[in-house]
Design an enzyme around this catalytic site. Structure first.
Site, PDB file in Angstrom:
ATOM      1  N   SER A 165      80.168   6.605 -58.148  1.00  0.00           N
ATOM      2  CA  SER A 165      80.785   7.350 -59.354  1.00  0.00           C
ATOM      3  C   SER A 165      82.228   6.374 -59.797  1.00  0.00           C
ATOM      4  O   SER A 165      82.974   6.250 -59.043  1.00  0.00           O
ATOM      5  CB  SER A 165      81.260   8.830 -58.776  1.00  0.00           C
ATOM      6  OG  SER A 165      82.162   9.237 -59.720  1.00  0.00           O
ATOM      7  N   SER A 182      87.951   6.990 -47.192  1.00  0.00           N
ATOM      8  CA  SER A 182      87.427   7.568 -48.355  1.00  0.00           C
ATOM      9  C   SER A 182      88.547   6.938 -49.627  1.00  0.00           C
ATOM     10  O   SER A 182      89.498   6.505 -49.055  1.00  0.00           O
ATOM     11  CB  SER A 182      87.345   8.899 -48.562  1.00  0.00           C
ATOM     12  OG  SER A 182      88.749   9.641 -48.760  1.00  0.00           O
ATOM     13  N   LYS A 183      88.074   7.075 -50.850  1.00  0.00           N
ATOM     14  CA  LYS A 183      89.015   6.804 -51.988  1.00  0.00           C
ATOM     15  C   LYS A 183      90.109   7.614 -51.802  1.00  0.00           C
ATOM     16  O   LYS A 183      91.010   6.665 -52.248  1.00  0.00           O
ATOM     17  CB  LYS A 183      88.272   7.067 -53.476  1.00  0.00           C
ATOM     18  CG  LYS A 183      86.864   6.285 -53.592  1.00  0.00           C
ATOM     19  CD  LYS A 183      86.433   6.823 -55.004  1.00  0.00           C
ATOM     20  CE  LYS A 183      84.945   6.100 -55.372  1.00  0.00           C
ATOM     21  NZ  LYS A 183      84.298   6.556 -56.665  1.00  0.00           N
ATOM     22  N   ARG A 184      90.168   8.549 -51.141  1.00  0.00           N
ATOM     23  CA  ARG A 184      91.700   9.215 -51.361  1.00  0.00           C
ATOM     24  C   ARG A 184      92.328   9.202 -50.105  1.00  0.00           C
ATOM     25  O   ARG A 184      93.303   9.569 -50.011  1.00  0.00           O
ATOM     26  CB  ARG A 184      91.257  11.038 -51.695  1.00  0.00           C
ATOM     27  CG  ARG A 184      90.225  11.274 -52.889  1.00  0.00           C
ATOM     28  CD  ARG A 184      90.057  12.683 -53.057  1.00  0.00           C
ATOM     29  NE  ARG A 184      89.589  13.179 -54.261  1.00  0.00           N
ATOM     30  CZ  ARG A 184      88.056  13.059 -54.422  1.00  0.00           C
ATOM     31  NH1 ARG A 184      87.471  12.693 -53.699  1.00  0.00           N
ATOM     32  NH2 ARG A 184      87.519  13.381 -55.751  1.00  0.00           N
TER      33      ARG A 184
END
Length: 460
Positions: A10, A243-245
């Site tokens: 994504s 994770s991306k966050r």
């Protein structure tokens, strides 16, 4: 059957390490079986997707050498196809329109939680024989929900986890199209995998809870099921999921940090897969070995020190002529344009380095002035050794400028001054390279011009 795998990031942020590992496994499995690997960009999160993220994803795939046979395919360019399938499902009775407002859904779930029940959509807009639906409210755009089977288990034999079963009562009638007409993840991914003939899906095990819905949608469409393999997450130093966050670093950050793509692939492969006790292996070896077995069921721990060790092994093994352009790129970031000495410099210093950034740090001393630290200068460049440094300068002013002749000159000065090698070599290294620890002194000096060495020695 032709094996077809895919990676479907994504573009709501950078390609991070977990997705890169999944891409590697999907790519290697397809290559092992002589199949095809597809890149799909899942960009239906319009508010958060960016072109910058798309470009970073493509750049990361290119740097890692994960070549794809089809793609990139963008979901937002396939909206007409999703609408077509939804209309077929509405006509077949496997999907329906739901007019619940967000406030109604919140109240529904709050009441369920108050009764100690799991918060699930209660099916109030789901058609059924003899059921009277509420009147359609004015001005409320509907979502479209999937008619999930109300009973029975969804089962599959996971390529990583083994047999998994989830009861349909644990899941509800999933929203498959939002009020704006954009499909949700679980619906779009099924249509995509069906249309693209995907046979095997490797992905993170956070998707296990999505899989029952997807299997049920596949079956409602009469589409063939791919085989699923859910790989465990990668944990950071703090034991929490990368994770991306949270805590993850982009693939391109490692490229900028001086890591080699072949080392990164080797390290990522071992984070959840093994081939005996092999720690280091080529891309070709991995393709030959990766048949989908020996995937770990347990989370992997990211180990920056282990990655650095792996990268160091690849730097040592890389031909100097191939290493030099990578180091040149790092030097150019510092405003340094190297010359044809760089290949020899890489050969001399690469055994000491775990990144091309570190190697560029050594190489920079050959192209710019060095400033020895005060502590090193005070410890090594003493009044007692200055006469020997001056004598070495006199010798080097006249000898042939090659490693062997420089070595002879150093030995002659040591003999004349009654010194052992460290007593002279360490202060010379400090003056020439800015540090007391370097490879063989004669080899280092030979890579400089005579004029530059005499100038640096005179700074004693």
């Amino acid at each position: 059957m032709t094996v077809r795998t895919r990676i479907a990031p994504s573009p709501t942020g950078f390609l991070h390490l977990g997705t890169a590992r999944t891409a590697l496994y999907s790519w290697a499995y397809a290559r092992h079986h002589g199949g095809q690997f597809v890149l799909r960009i899942e960009d239906t999160d319009v508010a958060r997707s960016t072109q910058e993220s798309v470009e970073q994803i493509l750049a990361s795939m290119h740097w890692l050498g994960l070549d794809y046979d089809e793609g990139p395919i963008y979901q937002m360019q396939r909206l007409d196809r999703y609408r077509e399938v939804v209309e077929q499902m509405l006509a077949a009775g496997t999907a329906y329109r739901c007019y619940c407002t967000p406030a109604e859904l919140d109240a529904m779930k709050e009441a369920q939680r108050a009764r100690g029940e799991k918060a699930l959509y209660d099916g109030r807009w789901r058609p059924a024989p003899g059921k009277v639906l509420p009147p359609v409210p004015e001005g409320v755009p509907p979502v479209i929900r999937f008619c999930n089977p109300p009973e029975g288990d969804v089962t599959w034999n996971d390529l990583v986890k083994g047999p998994i079963a989830i009861n349909n009562r644990e899941i509800d009638d999933l929203i498959i199209v939002r009020t704006d007409g954009v499909p949700t993840y679980n619906f779009a991914v099924v249509v995509d995998d069906w249309d693209m003939g995907i046979t095997h899906v490797f992905r993170g095990d956070e998707h296990i809870n999505n899989t029952p819905w997807q299997i049920n949608i596949f079956r409602a469409l009469g589409a063939p099921l791919p085989q699923f393999g859910h790989v465990p997450v990668i944990l950071g130093d703090d034991g929490q999921k990368l994770s991306k966050r949270r805590g993850a670093v982009s693939v391109t950050a490692y490229e900028e940090g001086g890591y080699l793509p072949e080392a990164m692939l080797n390290y990522l492969a071992r984070l959840g897969w093994s081939h005996g006790d092999d720690e280091l292996f080529t891309r070709e070896q991995m393709v030959g070995w990766f048949d989908g077995t020996h995937l770990s069921k347990s989370p992997a721990q990211w180990d920056a020190a282990k990655l650095a060790w792996v990268n160091a092994q690849y730097i040592k093994a890389k031909p100097d002529a191939e290493l030099a352009p990578l180091v040149a790129a790092q030097l150019q970031k510092r405003g340094i344009v190297p010359d044809d000495r760089l290949t020899a410099i890489c050969a001399l210093f690469k055994d000491r380095c775990d990144t091309t950034v570190a190697l560029a740090g050594w190489a920079a001393a050959f192209y710019s002035d060095v400033q020895p630290g005060e502590a090193d200068r005070a410890q090594h460049v003493t009044d007692a050794v200055r006469p020997a440094i001056a004598a070495l300068g006199d010798k080097l002013a006249t000898v042939a400028w090659d490693k062997a002749s420089i070595a002879v000159a150093i030995k002659e000065v040591l003999a004349a001054q009654g010194l052992k090698m460290p007593a002279l070599a360490m202060p010379v290294r400090v003056l020439v390279m800015g540090t007391a620890q370097t490879p063989s002194l004669d080899a280092v000096l030979a890579l400089f011009s005579r004029e530059e060495i005499l100038k640096r020695l005179q700074a004693s």
